[in-house]
Design a protein around this motif. Structure first.
Motif, PDB file in Angstrom:
ATOM      1  N   TRP A   1      32.584  43.487  41.764  1.00  0.00           N
ATOM      2  CA  TRP A   1      31.756  44.348  40.270  1.00  0.00           C
ATOM      3  C   TRP A   1      31.331  42.672  40.147  1.00  0.00           C
ATOM      4  N   PRO A   2      30.053  42.046  41.134  1.00  0.00           N
ATOM      5  CA  PRO A   2      29.673  40.987  41.114  1.00  0.00           C
ATOM      6  C   PRO A   2      29.235  40.632  39.965  1.00  0.00           C
TER       7      PRO A   2
ATOM      8  N   ARG B   1      41.448  41.820  39.210  1.00  0.00           N
ATOM      9  CA  ARG B   1      40.936  41.371  40.396  1.00  0.00           C
ATOM     10  C   ARG B   1      42.539  40.783  40.822  1.00  0.00           C
ATOM     11  N   ARG B   2      43.059  40.669  39.744  1.00  0.00           N
ATOM     12  CA  ARG B   2      43.872  39.477  39.749  1.00  0.00           C
ATOM     13  C   ARG B   2      45.407  40.107  40.077  1.00  0.00           C
ATOM     14  N   VAL B   3      45.464  41.239  39.115  1.00  0.00           N
ATOM     15  CA  VAL B   3      46.928  42.062  39.226  1.00  0.00           C
ATOM     16  C   VAL B   3      46.636  43.437  39.224  1.00  0.00           C
ATOM     17  N   TYR B   4      45.480  44.432  38.492  1.00  0.00           N
ATOM     18  CA  TYR B   4      45.952  46.095  38.362  1.00  0.00           C
ATOM     19  C   TYR B   4      45.183  46.195  39.957  1.00  0.00           C
TER      20      TYR B   4
ATOM     21  N   THR C   1      46.630  50.404  43.846  1.00  0.00           N
ATOM     22  CA  THR C   1      47.123  51.173  45.021  1.00  0.00           C
ATOM     23  C   THR C   1      47.927  51.429  45.578  1.00  0.00           C
ATOM     24  N   ILE C   2      49.116  50.860  44.733  1.00  0.00           N
ATOM     25  CA  ILE C   2      50.562  50.994  45.124  1.00  0.00           C
ATOM     26  C   ILE C   2      50.839  51.844  44.634  1.00  0.00           C
TER      27      ILE C   2
ATOM     28  N   LEU D   1      38.409  54.600  43.712  1.00  0.00           N
ATOM     29  CA  LEU D   1      36.870  54.424  43.956  1.00  0.00           C
ATOM     30  C   LEU D   1      36.086  53.338  43.291  1.00  0.00           C
ATOM     31  N   VAL D   2      36.130  53.911  41.902  1.00  0.00           N
ATOM     32  CA  VAL D   2      35.176  53.549  40.785  1.00  0.00           C
ATOM     33  C   VAL D   2      36.293  52.460  40.671  1.00  0.00           C
ATOM     34  N   MET D   3      37.689  51.736  40.418  1.00  0.00           N
ATOM     35  CA  MET D   3      38.086  50.669  40.226  1.00  0.00           C
ATOM     36  C   MET D   3      38.057  50.185  41.013  1.00  0.00           C
ATOM     37  N   ALA D   4      37.874  50.077  42.514  1.00  0.00           N
ATOM     38  CA  ALA D   4      37.805  49.246  43.545  1.00  0.00           C
ATOM     39  C   ALA D   4      36.163  48.659  43.429  1.00  0.00           C
TER      40      ALA D   4
END
Length: 239
Positions: free
Chosen positions: A216-217, A157-160, A165-166, A208-211
């Motif tokens: 993920w809560p 969430r913070r960085v990767y 995405t880039i 999609l897995v990374m997203a």
């Protein structure tokens, strides 16, 4: 010659072994001890924070270099960008592990800040009534309080995830726009002998897995964030 107290010092005696226990009843000595303890733990936090930053810097530098090289000439292979995706993922797992260790030291620093410094600045009472017991137990048996999944999600969430995405967007743009004009996108995305459809499907599945992991809560078990005191106490006791 008069014998000094040092002449009678016997490290095997119980009184000498537990000499630090006297600090628990001496207010000024205990406060002084906490000052030195806080400086030491803050140094550990700073060191491990630096390790996190270094991992991120390596990942960003490598990603930028490989993407730049892939776009620098038409004959450079597009899959070098996917290579950066693999390496950045490795850095993600390394940083998640480092984050868990970083939080071990940060939890102690936050415990001292919440119950000593905050109470000194605004004496409304301590956050944790058993903070000294909690700190003693953690010093005797240090435990990592952050599950690996939480650490992984927080670093995503913070960085990767923005970095991933880039990379994926750059690769799709490289294949679709800067690829050979005499063939289609599927053919341009191929990595011999892997068909382009399989490559694109694998990249999109990974994304999609990374997203999904990013969204993920998860329950917050790491220290340092604002939560209800009752929630903090319950989570610490569970550990």
């Amino acid at each position: 010659m008069v014998n000094s107290d040092e002449d009678d010092f016997d490290p095997e005696r119980r009184h000498e072994r537990e000499v630090a226990g006297q600090l628990a009843t001496e207010r000024s000595e205990f406060v002084s001890l906490m000052q030195h303890f806080y400086r030491g733990e803050l140094g550990r936090v700073t060191a491990w924070r630096g390790r996190l930053d270094k991992t991120t810097n390596w990942a960003v530098g490598l990603m930028a270099s490989l993407i730049t090289w892939a776009f620098s000439a038409p004959d450079h292979p597009h899959y070098i960008i996917l290579g950066s995706l693999v390496v950045v993922t490795v850095f993600l797992f390394v940083e998640a592990r480092r984050y868990r260790i970083f939080d071990l030291w940060r939890s102690r620093v936050r415990l001292v800040e919440e119950n000593i410094f905050a109470n000194a600045a605004d004496p409304e009472g301590v956050v944790h009534e058993r903070w000294r017991t909690m700190l003693a137990e953690d010093l005797r048996e240090p435990t990592i309080k952050v599950p690996f999944l939480e650490a992984l999600v927080r670093r995503l969430r913070r960085v990767y995830f923005p970095m991933i995405t880039i990379i994926v967007a750059s690769w799709l743009f490289r294949v679709a726009v800067f690829g050979p004009t005499d063939i289609g996108v599927l053919e341009a995305a191929a990595i011999d002998p892997i068909p382009g459809s399989v490559v694109i499907g694998g990249v999109l599945l990974f994304y999609l897995v990374m997203a999904g992991l990013t969204a993920w809560p998860i329950d917050r078990l790491a220290k340092g964030e604002k939560r209800l005191p009752s929630e903090r106490d319950d989570e610490w006791r569970e550990k």
